[in-house]
Write a protein that holds these residues in place. Structure first.
Motif, PDB file in Angstrom:
ATOM      1  N   LEU A   1      58.285  44.438  58.329  1.00 39.94           N
ATOM      2  CA  LEU A   1      58.261  45.789  57.759  1.00 39.94           C
ATOM      3  C   LEU A   1      59.608  46.142  57.136  1.00 39.94           C
ATOM      4  CD1 LEU A   1      56.298  47.694  60.544  1.00 39.94           C
ATOM      5  CD2 LEU A   1      55.434  46.957  58.299  1.00 39.94           C
ATOM      6  N   HIS A   2      60.680  45.767  57.811  1.00 41.63           N
ATOM      7  CA  HIS A   2      62.019  46.025  57.276  1.00 41.63           C
ATOM      8  C   HIS A   2      62.202  45.284  55.945  1.00 41.63           C
ATOM      9  CE1 HIS A   2      66.156  47.402  57.795  1.00 41.63           C
ATOM     10  NE2 HIS A   2      66.519  46.267  57.260  1.00 41.63           N
ATOM     11  N   GLY A   3      61.737  44.057  55.892  1.00 47.01           N
ATOM     12  CA  GLY A   3      61.820  43.286  54.655  1.00 47.01           C
ATOM     13  C   GLY A   3      61.007  43.904  53.534  1.00 47.01           C
ATOM     14  N   ILE A   4      59.804  44.378  53.857  1.00 48.25           N
ATOM     15  CA  ILE A   4      58.986  45.060  52.846  1.00 48.25           C
ATOM     16  C   ILE A   4      59.735  46.282  52.332  1.00 48.25           C
ATOM     17  CG2 ILE A   4      56.885  46.409  52.469  1.00 48.25           C
ATOM     18  CD1 ILE A   4      55.453  44.459  54.424  1.00 48.25           C
ATOM     19  N   ALA A   5      60.296  47.061  53.251  1.00 48.84           N
ATOM     20  CA  ALA A   5      61.023  48.273  52.843  1.00 48.84           C
ATOM     21  C   ALA A   5      62.181  47.928  51.915  1.00 48.84           C
ATOM     22  CB  ALA A   5      61.533  49.023  54.075  1.00 48.84           C
ATOM     23  N   GLN A   6      62.972  46.945  52.286  1.00 47.22           N
ATOM     24  CA  GLN A   6      64.133  46.585  51.469  1.00 47.22           C
ATOM     25  C   GLN A   6      63.703  46.031  50.114  1.00 47.22           C
ATOM     26  OE1 GLN A   6      66.829  47.737  51.938  1.00 47.22           O
ATOM     27  NE2 GLN A   6      67.803  47.231  53.851  1.00 47.22           N
ATOM     28  N   LEU A   7      62.802  45.069  50.132  1.00 40.85           N
ATOM     29  CA  LEU A   7      62.407  44.425  48.870  1.00 40.85           C
ATOM     30  C   LEU A   7      61.617  45.367  47.969  1.00 40.85           C
ATOM     31  CD1 LEU A   7      61.514  40.888  50.259  1.00 40.85           C
ATOM     32  CD2 LEU A   7      63.529  41.520  48.891  1.00 40.85           C
ATOM     33  N   TRP A   8      60.824  46.264  48.555  1.00 38.17           N
ATOM     34  CA  TRP A   8      60.111  47.247  47.739  1.00 38.17           C
ATOM     35  C   TRP A   8      61.108  48.218  47.116  1.00 38.17           C
ATOM     36  CZ3 TRP A   8      55.343  47.042  45.966  1.00 38.17           C
ATOM     37  CH2 TRP A   8      54.878  48.151  45.236  1.00 38.17           C
ATOM     38  N   GLY A   9      62.042  48.680  47.928  1.00 36.98           N
ATOM     39  CA  GLY A   9      63.055  49.614  47.443  1.00 36.98           C
ATOM     40  C   GLY A   9      63.909  49.028  46.335  1.00 36.98           C
ATOM     41  N   TRP A  10      64.181  47.750  46.397  1.00 35.95           N
ATOM     42  CA  TRP A  10      64.980  47.083  45.358  1.00 35.95           C
ATOM     43  C   TRP A  10      64.150  46.713  44.132  1.00 35.95           C
ATOM     44  CZ3 TRP A  10      67.188  43.278  49.465  1.00 35.95           C
ATOM     45  CH2 TRP A  10      68.216  43.901  50.181  1.00 35.95           C
ATOM     46  N   GLY A  11      62.824  46.863  44.213  1.00 33.37           N
ATOM     47  CA  GLY A  11      61.960  46.546  43.081  1.00 33.37           C
ATOM     48  C   GLY A  11      61.477  45.106  43.048  1.00 33.37           C
ATOM     49  N   SER A  12      61.937  44.290  43.963  1.00 35.60           N
ATOM     50  CA  SER A  12      61.580  42.861  43.954  1.00 35.60           C
ATOM     51  C   SER A  12      60.100  42.624  44.210  1.00 35.60           C
ATOM     52  CB  SER A  12      62.397  42.107  45.006  1.00 35.60           C
ATOM     53  OG  SER A  12      63.767  42.247  44.757  1.00 35.60           O
ATOM     54  N   LEU A  13      59.520  43.337  45.181  1.00 37.10           N
ATOM     55  CA  LEU A  13      58.110  43.105  45.486  1.00 37.10           C
ATOM     56  C   LEU A  13      57.193  43.644  44.399  1.00 37.10           C
ATOM     57  CD1 LEU A  13      57.917  43.664  49.341  1.00 37.10           C
ATOM     58  CD2 LEU A  13      57.566  41.538  48.086  1.00 37.10           C
ATOM     59  N   LYS A  14      57.565  44.725  43.760  1.00 38.32           N
ATOM     60  CA  LYS A  14      56.771  45.224  42.636  1.00 38.32           C
ATOM     61  C   LYS A  14      56.703  44.159  41.545  1.00 38.32           C
ATOM     62  CE  LYS A  14      58.292  49.960  43.282  1.00 38.32           C
ATOM     63  NZ  LYS A  14      59.044  51.067  42.723  1.00 38.32           N
ATOM     64  N   LEU A  15      57.849  43.572  41.260  1.00 36.58           N
ATOM     65  CA  LEU A  15      57.942  42.560  40.216  1.00 36.58           C
ATOM     66  C   LEU A  15      57.135  41.310  40.570  1.00 36.58           C
ATOM     67  CD1 LEU A  15      59.316  41.517  37.584  1.00 36.58           C
ATOM     68  CD2 LEU A  15      61.140  40.657  39.051  1.00 36.58           C
ATOM     69  N   THR A  16      57.311  40.817  41.789  1.00 42.19           N
ATOM     70  CA  THR A  16      56.680  39.547  42.149  1.00 42.19           C
ATOM     71  C   THR A  16      55.200  39.655  42.460  1.00 42.19           C
ATOM     72  OG1 THR A  16      57.375  39.818  44.455  1.00 42.19           O
ATOM     73  CG2 THR A  16      58.827  38.527  43.010  1.00 42.19           C
ATOM     74  N   THR A  17      54.764  40.791  43.021  1.00 46.22           N
ATOM     75  CA  THR A  17      53.355  40.906  43.396  1.00 46.22           C
ATOM     76  C   THR A  17      52.526  41.649  42.359  1.00 46.22           C
ATOM     77  OG1 THR A  17      53.641  43.000  44.589  1.00 46.22           O
ATOM     78  CG2 THR A  17      53.953  40.944  45.855  1.00 46.22           C
ATOM     79  N   GLY A  18      53.168  42.453  41.547  1.00 43.79           N
ATOM     80  CA  GLY A  18      52.448  43.282  40.600  1.00 43.79           C
ATOM     81  C   GLY A  18      51.731  44.451  41.258  1.00 43.79           C
ATOM     82  N   ALA A  19      51.976  44.666  42.541  1.00 37.28           N
ATOM     83  CA  ALA A  19      51.320  45.759  43.272  1.00 37.28           C
ATOM     84  C   ALA A  19      51.883  47.105  42.819  1.00 37.28           C
ATOM     85  CB  ALA A  19      51.527  45.579  44.778  1.00 37.28           C
TER      86      ALA A  19
END
Length: 193
Positions: A155-173
């Motif tokens: 969950l901490h990783g999701i929070a950090q990576l989502w906040g930095w924009g990385s997960l939006k970019l990589t998953t397209g979610a």
């Protein structure tokens, strides 16, 4: 100075710190800036907080109190189903992490905070205990502390990576909710539907 004035200034310094971390992030929390915004001399905070770490810890304690209140409400909203309570708790955690980024960053930096002496462990560990209890109720055969730790790290990783924009970019979610549910399924097994 009277006891009331001492309490008022101590509270004002913490209030200013909370506002500062909320608006500008943890890096802005200097004694000098807090004192300036509180309208006192730069040495005044040391009368109430002998070290910078003690003031940071008092500010972080406010964040834990806020997060605990939100988490308690969310767990109650899940009824008696531990999986629903755990989902609500995880949603609150991620929402707090993403909407209170500066406070969140400060709260989990136990390497920076006076976590032993100033009771932060007594503030933060009960929250982890709730997570452990719920994980244990969902997965009674597992080592609940280890599984809860792994879930929290996820969950901490999701929070950090989502906040930095990385997960939006990589998953397209478009939002983090599918990632939250994937993390819960990965750690707890798929939810029975």
């Amino acid at each position: 100075m009277s006891e009331l004035e001492t309490t008022d200034l101590r509270t004002r310094l913490i209030d200013v710190g909370v506002d500062l971390v909320t608006t500008e992030g943890a890096q802005a929390l200097t004694l000098r800036e807090i004192a300036r915004r509180a309208g006192v001399s730069h040495g005044a905070p040391r009368r109430y907080f002998p070290t910078h770490l003690e003031l940071l810890s008092a500010i972080a304690r406010r964040g834990f109190t806020d997060l605990q209140g939100r988490a308690a409400r969310a767990a109650g909203d899940g009824g008696t189903d531990p999986r629903a309570q755990l989902t609500g708790l995880a949603e609150v955690y991620l929402d707090f992490a993403l909407t209170q980024r500066g406070m969140y960053e400060l709260m989990f930096r136990h390497d920076l905070l006076e976590s032993n002496r100033l009771g932060l462990r007594e503030t933060s560990l009960p929250m982890f205990g709730v997570l452990v209890d719920l994980v244990g109720r969902v997965c009674p055969e597992a080592d609940a502390r280890i599984l809860a730790g792994a879930l929290w790290a996820n969950l901490h990783g999701i929070a950090q990576l989502w906040g930095w924009g990385s997960l939006k970019l990589t998953t397209g979610a478009d939002d983090y909710v599918p990632l939250l549910h994937a993390a819960l399924d990965a750690h707890l097994g798929p939810e029975e539907r």
